[in-house]
Design a protein around this motif. Structure first.
Motif, PDB file in Angstrom:
ATOM      1  N   ARG A  28      22.421  92.517  42.572  1.00  0.00           N
ATOM      2  CA  ARG A  28      21.559  91.614  41.753  1.00  0.00           C
ATOM      3  C   ARG A  28      21.291  92.272  40.301  1.00  0.00           C
ATOM      4  O   ARG A  28      20.708  93.410  40.227  1.00  0.00           O
ATOM      5  CB  ARG A  28      19.921  91.668  42.393  1.00  0.00           C
ATOM      6  CG  ARG A  28      19.036  90.617  41.924  1.00  0.00           C
ATOM      7  CD  ARG A  28      17.485  90.936  42.414  1.00  0.00           C
ATOM      8  NE  ARG A  28      17.624  90.335  43.760  1.00  0.00           N
ATOM      9  CZ  ARG A  28      17.161  90.656  44.965  1.00  0.00           C
ATOM     10  NH1 ARG A  28      16.176  91.603  44.547  1.00  0.00           N
ATOM     11  NH2 ARG A  28      17.206  89.943  45.869  1.00  0.00           N
ATOM     12  N   TYR A  29      21.562  91.499  39.280  1.00  0.00           N
ATOM     13  CA  TYR A  29      21.467  92.108  37.987  1.00  0.00           C
ATOM     14  C   TYR A  29      20.130  91.386  37.358  1.00  0.00           C
ATOM     15  O   TYR A  29      19.978  89.870  37.165  1.00  0.00           O
ATOM     16  CB  TYR A  29      22.684  91.612  37.367  1.00  0.00           C
ATOM     17  CG  TYR A  29      24.031  92.174  37.690  1.00  0.00           C
ATOM     18  CD1 TYR A  29      24.237  93.531  37.405  1.00  0.00           C
ATOM     19  CD2 TYR A  29      24.759  91.378  38.615  1.00  0.00           C
ATOM     20  CE1 TYR A  29      25.580  93.994  38.138  1.00  0.00           C
ATOM     21  CE2 TYR A  29      26.073  91.941  38.986  1.00  0.00           C
ATOM     22  CZ  TYR A  29      26.141  93.407  38.735  1.00  0.00           C
ATOM     23  OH  TYR A  29      27.380  93.858  39.217  1.00  0.00           O
TER      24      TYR A  29
ATOM     25  N   ALA B  23      20.969  96.922  43.272  1.00  0.00           N
ATOM     26  CA  ALA B  23      19.937  96.379  42.011  1.00  0.00           C
ATOM     27  C   ALA B  23      19.951  97.157  40.703  1.00  0.00           C
ATOM     28  O   ALA B  23      19.983  98.100  40.902  1.00  0.00           O
ATOM     29  CB  ALA B  23      18.442  96.268  42.609  1.00  0.00           C
TER      30      ALA B  23
ATOM     31  N   VAL C  71      17.927  86.606  36.010  1.00  0.00           N
ATOM     32  CA  VAL C  71      18.521  87.319  37.230  1.00  0.00           C
ATOM     33  C   VAL C  71      19.610  86.451  37.848  1.00  0.00           C
ATOM     34  O   VAL C  71      19.782  85.378  37.851  1.00  0.00           O
ATOM     35  CB  VAL C  71      17.257  87.369  38.371  1.00  0.00           C
ATOM     36  CG1 VAL C  71      17.751  87.982  39.697  1.00  0.00           C
ATOM     37  CG2 VAL C  71      16.227  87.953  38.001  1.00  0.00           C
ATOM     38  N   GLU C  72      20.639  87.280  38.010  1.00  0.00           N
ATOM     39  CA  GLU C  72      21.755  86.962  38.524  1.00  0.00           C
ATOM     40  C   GLU C  72      22.523  87.798  39.751  1.00  0.00           C
ATOM     41  O   GLU C  72      22.289  88.904  39.703  1.00  0.00           O
ATOM     42  CB  GLU C  72      22.897  87.142  37.754  1.00  0.00           C
ATOM     43  CG  GLU C  72      24.327  86.387  37.659  1.00  0.00           C
ATOM     44  CD  GLU C  72      25.086  86.334  36.587  1.00  0.00           C
ATOM     45  OE1 GLU C  72      25.123  85.680  35.422  1.00  0.00           O
ATOM     46  OE2 GLU C  72      26.073  87.474  36.648  1.00  0.00           O
ATOM     47  N   GLU C  73      22.902  87.053  40.715  1.00  0.00           N
ATOM     48  CA  GLU C  73      23.299  87.646  41.741  1.00  0.00           C
ATOM     49  C   GLU C  73      25.083  87.272  42.097  1.00  0.00           C
ATOM     50  O   GLU C  73      25.311  86.173  42.096  1.00  0.00           O
ATOM     51  CB  GLU C  73      22.631  87.403  43.154  1.00  0.00           C
ATOM     52  CG  GLU C  73      20.979  87.804  43.078  1.00  0.00           C
ATOM     53  CD  GLU C  73      20.523  87.722  44.516  1.00  0.00           C
ATOM     54  OE1 GLU C  73      20.948  87.115  45.368  1.00  0.00           O
ATOM     55  OE2 GLU C  73      19.098  88.066  44.728  1.00  0.00           O
ATOM     56  N   LYS C  74      25.701  88.268  42.282  1.00  0.00           N
ATOM     57  CA  LYS C  74      27.149  88.100  42.588  1.00  0.00           C
ATOM     58  C   LYS C  74      27.595  89.578  43.122  1.00  0.00           C
ATOM     59  O   LYS C  74      27.193  90.609  43.143  1.00  0.00           O
ATOM     60  CB  LYS C  74      27.810  87.605  41.200  1.00  0.00           C
ATOM     61  CG  LYS C  74      27.608  88.621  40.116  1.00  0.00           C
ATOM     62  CD  LYS C  74      28.813  88.336  39.115  1.00  0.00           C
ATOM     63  CE  LYS C  74      28.427  87.240  38.404  1.00  0.00           C
ATOM     64  NZ  LYS C  74      29.175  86.897  37.055  1.00  0.00           N
ATOM     65  N   SER C  75      28.799  89.273  43.483  1.00  0.00           N
ATOM     66  CA  SER C  75      29.787  90.836  43.950  1.00  0.00           C
ATOM     67  C   SER C  75      29.934  91.562  42.625  1.00  0.00           C
ATOM     68  O   SER C  75      30.514  90.739  41.673  1.00  0.00           O
ATOM     69  CB  SER C  75      30.903  90.320  44.587  1.00  0.00           C
ATOM     70  OG  SER C  75      31.364  91.652  45.146  1.00  0.00           O
ATOM     71  N   SER C  76      29.944  92.886  42.631  1.00  0.00           N
ATOM     72  CA  SER C  76      30.206  93.508  41.608  1.00  0.00           C
ATOM     73  C   SER C  76      31.730  93.878  41.360  1.00  0.00           C
ATOM     74  O   SER C  76      32.541  94.089  42.445  1.00  0.00           O
ATOM     75  CB  SER C  76      29.347  94.742  41.728  1.00  0.00           C
ATOM     76  OG  SER C  76      29.976  95.905  40.753  1.00  0.00           O
TER      77      SER C  76
ATOM     78  N   PRO D 294      27.195  93.423  47.437  1.00  0.00           N
ATOM     79  CA  PRO D 294      26.329  92.153  46.814  1.00  0.00           C
ATOM     80  C   PRO D 294      25.712  93.143  45.604  1.00  0.00           C
ATOM     81  O   PRO D 294      25.224  94.271  45.887  1.00  0.00           O
ATOM     82  CB  PRO D 294      25.707  91.508  47.734  1.00  0.00           C
ATOM     83  CG  PRO D 294      26.255  91.774  48.940  1.00  0.00           C
ATOM     84  CD  PRO D 294      26.942  92.992  48.819  1.00  0.00           C
TER      85      PRO D 294
ATOM     86  N   LEU E 241      21.786  95.608  49.246  1.00  0.00           N
ATOM     87  CA  LEU E 241      22.052  94.962  47.885  1.00  0.00           C
ATOM     88  C   LEU E 241      21.840  96.026  46.742  1.00  0.00           C
ATOM     89  O   LEU E 241      21.070  96.705  46.685  1.00  0.00           O
ATOM     90  CB  LEU E 241      20.970  93.953  47.714  1.00  0.00           C
ATOM     91  CG  LEU E 241      20.817  93.181  46.566  1.00  0.00           C
ATOM     92  CD1 LEU E 241      22.060  91.933  46.330  1.00  0.00           C
ATOM     93  CD2 LEU E 241      19.635  92.218  46.501  1.00  0.00           C
TER      94      LEU E 241
END
Length: 297
Positions: A235-236, A145, A221-226, A233, A143
């Motif tokens: 995590r921003y 981050a 917090v946001e999780e997605k594919s860059s 994957p 992941l």
């Protein structure tokens, strides 16, 4: 042989004792009731246990199991000595063909870019703990981050400055559709990252005066594919502030030259970097609290 007198029940014994003290009671029923109450008191006193001491109570509280469980161990942070070692490590963990698209598909970055981000501390690769004893680190998907500072800049009419797209060093265009944003460096505050973002991406038109609006900070917090690294994957952690920046055009669309990432990227071989930013003012963009929906870095 003289037999001992028979033992009387507690009530009768107490009554006999009281009768010897009061040989002629005027109210025998009342006397009997008093004797029964006194007997009950002695029986309860002899059979009841004494209350626990303060030391016993303290020992009990210390020996009681805690209802709070310790937090799970943090995921491991991965470091690499070279872009090649990073590439070899990712090949077995990313979807088939994902790594080969980096730096080839328009708008994507290269393995060199990711290695630079890791080396500078702007990005971390996290490997979650295996879910059970059978799983190993080879089963876990890494992941990415990133801590991102997002700067909301408004003009006199309340419109938000949005970066529509970027021109990259390989000639490709990366669409953005989001306010000014910058990956944060280790130990950098949101205010410092916001000012650096203005200097590097808007410095060719802004006069350098940046004022952070008090009370405007928001985090989510946001999780997605860059979009920069397909298949990885991410995590921003988005740290948003509103800022007032002097010297910007109040109307229309305009462009600026990159003076940060472009200068650094030009000396890093195959790394793809931003050459030019394209901006426009958007009315009623998002909700004003960092909840925008553009692409992440």
């Amino acid at each position: 042989m003289t037999l001992p007198p028979p033992r009387l029940p507690a009530v009768k014994l107490t009554g006999a004792f009281l009768s010897s003290i009061f040989p002629s009671p005027s109210h025998p029923d009342l006397l009997l009731l008093f004797a029964a109450a006194l007997s009950f008191f002695f029986v309860c006193k002899n059979t009841s246990s004494s209350p626990p001491s303060l030391l016993q109570l303290r020992r009990r509280s210390l020996s009681s199991p805690s209802m709070t469980r310790p937090p799970p161990p943090p995921p491991a942070t991965i470091a690499f000595s070279s872009p090649e070692s990073l590439s070899d490590w990712l090949k077995t963990r990313l979807p088939h063909g994902a790594l080969s698209s980096w730096g080839v598909s328009p708008g994507t970055k290269t393995i060199q870019n990711l290695w630079i981000e890791l080396s500078q501390g702007e990005t971390s690769l996290l490997l979650p703990s295996p879910p059970d004893e059978v799983a190993t680190e080879f089963d876990a998907v890494p992941l990415r981050a990133v801590n991102v500072a997002t700067v909301w800049i408004r003009n006199g009419r309340g419109s938000v400055l949005v970066e529509s797209h970027q021109l990259l060093s390989d000639g490709s265009v990366r669409h953005r559709g989001r306010p000014l944003s910058e990956k944060m460096r280790p130990g950098e505050t949101v205010e410092e990252a916001a000012r650096r973002a203005v200097e590097e991406e808007l410095g060719t038109v802004a006069d350098g005066r940046v004022r952070i609006v008090p009370g405007s900070y928001n985090v989510r917090v946001e999780e997605k594919s860059s979009a920069s690294y397909p298949g990885l994957p991410a995590r921003y952690v988005l740290h948003s502030v509103e800022a007032q920046v002097d010297g910007l055009p109040e109307d229309g669309e305009f462009s600026t030259e990159e003076v940060g990432e472009g200068v650094e990227g030009s000396s890093n071989g195959s790394a793809v970097f931003v050459r030019k930013h394209f901006w426009k003012w958007v009315h009623d963009y998002g909700d004003g609290h960092g909840n925008d929906y553009g692409q992440q870095q």
